[in-house]
Scaffold this active site. Structure first.
Site, short mmCIF file in Angstrom:
data_model
loop_
_atom_site.label_atom_id
_atom_site.label_comp_id
_atom_site.label_asym_id
_atom_site.label_seq_id
_atom_site.Cartn_x
_atom_site.Cartn_y
_atom_site.Cartn_z
N GLU A 105 0.85 -1.20 0.00
CA GLU A 105 0.00 0.00 0.00
C GLU A 105 0.87 1.24 0.00
O GLU A 105 1.97 1.22 0.58
CB GLU A 105 -0.83 0.01 1.30
CG GLU A 105 -2.28 -0.34 1.14
CD GLU A 105 -3.14 0.84 0.77
OE1 GLU A 105 -2.74 1.65 -0.09
OE2 GLU A 105 -4.24 0.95 1.34
N ASP A 109 -4.46 5.54 5.95
CA ASP A 109 -4.96 6.74 6.63
C ASP A 109 -6.04 6.31 7.63
O ASP A 109 -5.73 5.95 8.76
CB ASP A 109 -5.47 7.70 5.55
CG ASP A 109 -5.99 9.02 6.09
OD1 ASP A 109 -5.70 9.33 7.26
OD2 ASP A 109 -6.68 9.75 5.35
N PHE A 159 -1.45 16.32 4.03
CA PHE A 159 -1.71 15.62 2.77
C PHE A 159 -0.39 15.53 2.02
O PHE A 159 0.23 16.53 1.71
CB PHE A 159 -2.76 16.35 1.93
CG PHE A 159 -3.20 15.52 0.76
CD1 PHE A 159 -4.17 14.55 0.91
CD2 PHE A 159 -2.60 15.68 -0.49
CE1 PHE A 159 -4.54 13.74 -0.16
CE2 PHE A 159 -2.97 14.88 -1.56
CZ PHE A 159 -3.95 13.91 -1.39
P1 5GP Z 1 -7.80 5.03 3.95
O1 5GP Z 1 -8.84 4.10 3.42
O2 5GP Z 1 -6.74 4.36 4.78
O3 5GP Z 1 -8.41 6.20 4.66
O4 5GP Z 1 -7.12 5.71 2.71
C1 5GP Z 1 -6.14 5.15 1.98
C2 5GP Z 1 -6.05 5.84 0.64
O5 5GP Z 1 -6.36 7.24 0.73
C3 5GP Z 1 -4.64 5.76 0.13
O6 5GP Z 1 -4.42 4.58 -0.61
C4 5GP Z 1 -4.54 7.02 -0.70
O7 5GP Z 1 -5.03 6.77 -2.01
C5 5GP Z 1 -5.46 8.00 -0.03
N1 5GP Z 1 -4.73 8.93 0.88
C6 5GP Z 1 -4.88 9.04 2.22
N2 5GP Z 1 -4.05 9.99 2.71
C7 5GP Z 1 -3.37 10.49 1.66
C8 5GP Z 1 -2.36 11.50 1.51
O8 5GP Z 1 -1.87 12.15 2.47
N3 5GP Z 1 -1.90 11.74 0.25
C9 5GP Z 1 -2.36 11.05 -0.83
N4 5GP Z 1 -1.82 11.35 -2.02
N5 5GP Z 1 -3.32 10.09 -0.74
C10 5GP Z 1 -3.81 9.81 0.49
#
Ligand code: 5GP
Length: 187
Positions: A105, A109, A159
């Site tokens: 991955e 987040d 971010f």
């Molecule tokens: P989760 O389901 O864990 O909240 O999110 C995971 C996905 O959110 C990651 O695979 C990514 O695509 C996106 N994401 C979460 N935080 C960031 C960030 O700080 N930067 C970017 N570019 N994508 C993020």
């Protein structure tokens, strides 16, 4: 430095060093787990498109064990409104039953994407599922997920872009990981 970047969090050489360490650690663990069987049934590294591509390309070359590469794409659409769902945009083209899977991955987040992906893959009866995340961003974690290997931990809710991570499909090719300027984010 790119004009949209606020600050670099991890430099190209820091990333290279950490990827080498992860490659070594993962190789050692799978060697211990599988012994000679590793040659007949190598682990499958499942990279999530598109964010994990650059990380996986480097990580795979830092591993000194046989591995197979496979890719999936999952849409985050609807995750917040209906947390029970993930939409598989591109599925694996191989069966993972009885195989050892390493999910690769870009960033974890809230943990929802990973939790759903693990459920989905576990339902296909693999021999094991481990997780390697380049970044573990902790402040917004909503689901408990076990990360076996982590590149870097982010305790601030920035971010980030670069080294595969995008904002609106841009910045993936930056060689470092950086926080994006607020002014570069259009809402
Ligand atoms: P989760 O389901 O864990 O909240 O999110 C995971 C996905 O959110 C990651 O695979 C990514 O695509 C996106 N994401 C979460 N935080 C960031 C960030 O700080 N930067 C970017 N570019 N994508 C993020």
């Amino acid at each position: 430095m790119h004009t949209d970047i606020e600050r670099i969090l991890f430099t190209e050489s820091q990333i290279a060093q950490r990827v080498r360490e992860l490659g070594e650690q993962i190789s050692r663990d799978y060697e211990r787990l599988l012994g000679d069987r590793i040659f007949h049934e190598p682990p499958i590294a499942v990279g999530l498109l598109r964010g994990a591509v650059i990380f996986l390309a480097d990580l795979a070359r830092a591993m000194r064990i046989p591995i197979e590469l496979a890719f999936m794409a999952i849409s985050s659409y609807g995750l917040s409104s209906s947390p029970g769902e993930v939409r598989v945009v591109k599925d694996l083209e191989i069966s993972v039953a009885g195989r050892h899977i390493l999910i690769v991955e870009d960033i974890v987040d809230t943990g929802q994407t990973l939790a759903h992906l693990q459920e989905l893959l576990n339902a296909r009866h693999p021999a094991s599922v481990k997780v390697c995340a380049l970044l573990n961003k902790t402040p917004r974690r909503a689901r408990t997920v076990k990360l076996d290997y982590v590149g870097f931990t982010l305790t601030e809710d920035a971010f980030v872009v670069g080294y595969g991570l995008d904002y609106a499909e841009r910045y993936r090719n930056l060689p470092y990981i950086a926080a994006l300027k607020k002014s570069a984010i259009t809402t």
